[in-house]
Design a protein around this motif. Structure first.
Motif, PDB file in Angstrom:
ATOM      1  N   ARG A   7      37.491  42.268  43.348  1.00  9.68           N
ATOM      2  CA  ARG A   7      37.954  43.067  42.223  1.00  9.68           C
ATOM      3  C   ARG A   7      39.077  43.982  42.699  1.00  9.68           C
ATOM      4  O   ARG A   7      38.971  44.619  43.753  1.00  9.68           O
ATOM      5  N   LEU A   8      40.130  44.040  41.923  1.00 11.26           N
ATOM      6  CA  LEU A   8      41.264  44.921  42.185  1.00 11.26           C
ATOM      7  C   LEU A   8      41.119  46.108  41.243  1.00 11.26           C
ATOM      8  O   LEU A   8      41.201  45.955  40.017  1.00 11.26           O
ATOM      9  N   MET A   9      40.831  47.288  41.814  1.00 15.98           N
ATOM     10  CA  MET A   9      40.551  48.461  41.004  1.00 15.98           C
ATOM     11  C   MET A   9      40.724  49.725  41.843  1.00 15.98           C
ATOM     12  O   MET A   9      40.228  49.799  42.968  1.00 15.98           O
ATOM     13  N   SER A  10      41.392  50.695  41.292  1.00 15.43           N
ATOM     14  CA  SER A  10      41.489  51.992  41.961  1.00 15.43           C
ATOM     15  C   SER A  10      40.294  52.854  41.586  1.00 15.43           C
ATOM     16  O   SER A  10      39.735  52.725  40.501  1.00 15.43           O
ATOM     17  N   ASP A  11      39.931  53.721  42.500  1.00 19.31           N
ATOM     18  CA  ASP A  11      38.959  54.769  42.214  1.00 19.31           C
ATOM     19  C   ASP A  11      39.352  55.971  43.052  1.00 19.31           C
ATOM     20  O   ASP A  11      40.089  55.847  44.028  1.00 19.31           O
ATOM     21  N   TYR A  12      38.861  57.120  42.674  1.00 23.93           N
ATOM     22  CA  TYR A  12      39.282  58.357  43.323  1.00 23.93           C
ATOM     23  C   TYR A  12      39.038  58.335  44.824  1.00 23.93           C
ATOM     24  O   TYR A  12      37.919  58.108  45.276  1.00 23.93           O
ATOM     25  N   GLN A  13      40.112  58.531  45.574  1.00 27.25           N
ATOM     26  CA  GLN A  13      40.100  58.647  47.034  1.00 27.25           C
ATOM     27  C   GLN A  13      39.524  57.427  47.751  1.00 27.25           C
ATOM     28  O   GLN A  13      39.055  57.538  48.885  1.00 27.25           O
ATOM     29  N   ALA A  14      39.550  56.261  47.115  1.00 23.64           N
ATOM     30  CA  ALA A  14      39.094  55.032  47.780  1.00 23.64           C
ATOM     31  C   ALA A  14      40.105  54.654  48.865  1.00 23.64           C
ATOM     32  O   ALA A  14      41.305  54.884  48.714  1.00 23.64           O
ATOM     33  N   PRO A  15      39.643  54.072  49.962  1.00 27.97           N
ATOM     34  CA  PRO A  15      40.573  53.715  51.035  1.00 27.97           C
ATOM     35  C   PRO A  15      41.514  52.578  50.654  1.00 27.97           C
ATOM     36  O   PRO A  15      42.615  52.502  51.177  1.00 27.97           O
ATOM     37  N   THR A  16      41.059  51.682  49.774  1.00 26.18           N
ATOM     38  CA  THR A  16      41.895  50.601  49.258  1.00 26.18           C
ATOM     39  C   THR A  16      41.472  50.342  47.809  1.00 26.18           C
ATOM     40  O   THR A  16      40.398  50.796  47.397  1.00 26.18           O
ATOM     41  N   PRO A  17      42.266  49.605  47.057  1.00 26.46           N
ATOM     42  CA  PRO A  17      41.865  49.266  45.686  1.00 26.46           C
ATOM     43  C   PRO A  17      41.227  47.877  45.568  1.00 26.46           C
ATOM     44  O   PRO A  17      41.255  47.261  44.507  1.00 26.46           O
ATOM     45  N   VAL A  18      40.642  47.384  46.640  1.00 27.13           N
ATOM     46  CA  VAL A  18      40.042  46.053  46.635  1.00 27.13           C
ATOM     47  C   VAL A  18      38.543  46.209  46.892  1.00 27.13           C
ATOM     48  O   VAL A  18      38.135  46.875  47.851  1.00 27.13           O
ATOM     49  N   TRP A  19      37.747  45.573  46.029  1.00 24.38           N
ATOM     50  CA  TRP A  19      36.294  45.742  46.043  1.00 24.38           C
ATOM     51  C   TRP A  19      35.590  44.398  46.131  1.00 24.38           C
ATOM     52  O   TRP A  19      36.026  43.416  45.529  1.00 24.38           O
ATOM     53  N   ALA A  20      34.482  44.384  46.855  1.00 21.34           N
ATOM     54  CA  ALA A  20      33.620  43.207  46.904  1.00 21.34           C
ATOM     55  C   ALA A  20      32.892  43.089  45.565  1.00 21.34           C
ATOM     56  O   ALA A  20      32.705  44.085  44.858  1.00 21.34           O
ATOM     57  N   PRO A  21      32.465  41.887  45.210  1.00 17.81           N
ATOM     58  CA  PRO A  21      31.740  41.714  43.949  1.00 17.81           C
ATOM     59  C   PRO A  21      30.368  42.391  43.987  1.00 17.81           C
ATOM     60  O   PRO A  21      29.830  42.672  45.070  1.00 17.81           O
ATOM     61  N   ALA A  22      29.815  42.626  42.799  1.00 17.99           N
ATOM     62  CA  ALA A  22      28.528  43.320  42.682  1.00 17.99           C
ATOM     63  C   ALA A  22      27.414  42.608  43.444  1.00 17.99           C
ATOM     64  O   ALA A  22      26.568  43.262  44.059  1.00 17.99           O
ATOM     65  N   ASP A  23      27.442  41.281  43.446  1.00 18.18           N
ATOM     66  CA  ASP A  23      26.363  40.555  44.123  1.00 18.18           C
ATOM     67  C   ASP A  23      26.403  40.741  45.645  1.00 18.18           C
ATOM     68  O   ASP A  23      25.429  40.436  46.329  1.00 18.18           O
ATOM     69  N   LEU A  24      27.504  41.250  46.158  1.00 10.47           N
ATOM     70  CA  LEU A  24      27.605  41.568  47.587  1.00 10.47           C
ATOM     71  C   LEU A  24      27.538  43.071  47.834  1.00 10.47           C
ATOM     72  O   LEU A  24      27.854  43.545  48.917  1.00 10.47           O
ATOM     73  N   GLY A  25      27.173  43.813  46.811  1.00  9.99           N
ATOM     74  CA  GLY A  25      27.024  45.261  46.959  1.00  9.99           C
ATOM     75  C   GLY A  25      28.114  46.083  46.309  1.00  9.99           C
ATOM     76  O   GLY A  25      28.022  47.300  46.245  1.00  9.99           O
ATOM     77  N   GLY A  26      29.171  45.444  45.857  1.00 12.50           N
ATOM     78  CA  GLY A  26      30.232  46.158  45.157  1.00 12.50           C
ATOM     79  C   GLY A  26      30.922  47.224  45.992  1.00 12.50           C
ATOM     80  O   GLY A  26      31.416  48.210  45.466  1.00 12.50           O
ATOM     81  N   PHE A  27      30.981  47.037  47.292  1.00 12.76           N
ATOM     82  CA  PHE A  27      31.593  48.040  48.163  1.00 12.76           C
ATOM     83  C   PHE A  27      33.114  47.908  48.179  1.00 12.76           C
ATOM     84  O   PHE A  27      33.661  46.851  47.924  1.00 12.76           O
ATOM     85  N   VAL A  28      33.768  49.024  48.490  1.00 11.71           N
ATOM     86  CA  VAL A  28      35.220  49.016  48.616  1.00 11.71           C
ATOM     87  C   VAL A  28      35.584  48.475  49.993  1.00 11.71           C
ATOM     88  O   VAL A  28      34.943  48.809  50.995  1.00 11.71           O
ATOM     89  N   LEU A  29      36.585  47.616  50.016  1.00 12.20           N
ATOM     90  CA  LEU A  29      37.047  47.073  51.287  1.00 12.20           C
ATOM     91  C   LEU A  29      37.871  48.121  52.032  1.00 12.20           C
ATOM     92  O   LEU A  29      38.567  48.926  51.419  1.00 12.20           O
ATOM     93  N   THR A  30      37.779  48.105  53.326  1.00  9.39           N
ATOM     94  CA  THR A  30      38.566  49.001  54.168  1.00  9.39           C
ATOM     95  C   THR A  30      39.901  48.339  54.504  1.00  9.39           C
ATOM     96  O   THR A  30      40.103  47.148  54.222  1.00  9.39           O
TER      97      THR A  30
END
Length: 116
Positions: A7-30
């Motif tokens: 998922r390509l999405m910004s969030d406040y102070q995230a290190p990157t705007p790329v996120w793993a899918p929910a089934d993998l925990g939905g974490f932000v990629l470093t």
């Protein structure tokens, strides 16, 4: 870790705007994850600039865009980055989540309904 979907999405102070899918925990990629994906330096830099643009123009204390132009520029760059990522990683589906833009559209729709 190979991804089929991101998922390509910004969030406040995230290190990157790329996120793993929910089934993998939905974490932000470093940034290290981005390196592992094999993205070009230019694309990695563009992703980090897009995230920084969000932080600069949609600050947490404002909870909104500093101008309509910033919102428009952010959305346009998001679509461009989605296309670039799809070209760079053809086996990965990139979902673009423009929640900060949708919030503006919903606010405009609500104010139009009240004015009618």
């Amino acid at each position: 870790m190979p991804f089929e979907r991101l998922r390509l999405m910004s969030d406040y102070q995230a290190p990157t705007p790329v996120w793993a899918p929910a089934d993998l925990g939905g974490f932000v990629l470093t940034t290290e994850h981005l390196d592992d994906l094999g993205l070009t330096e230019t694309l990695r830099t563009d992703l980090l600039r897009w995230q920084a643009f969000f932080d600069d123009h949609h600050p947490v204390d404002l909870c909104g865009w500093d101008s309509p132009l910033s919102c428009e520029q952010y959305a346009g760059e998001g679509f461009r980055l989605q296309r670039e990522l799809a070209r760079a990683l053809p086996g990965v589906r990139f979902d673009l989540d423009l929640w900060p833009v949708r919030a503006v559209e919903e606010e405009l729709a609500d104010s139009g309904a009240r004015g009618a």
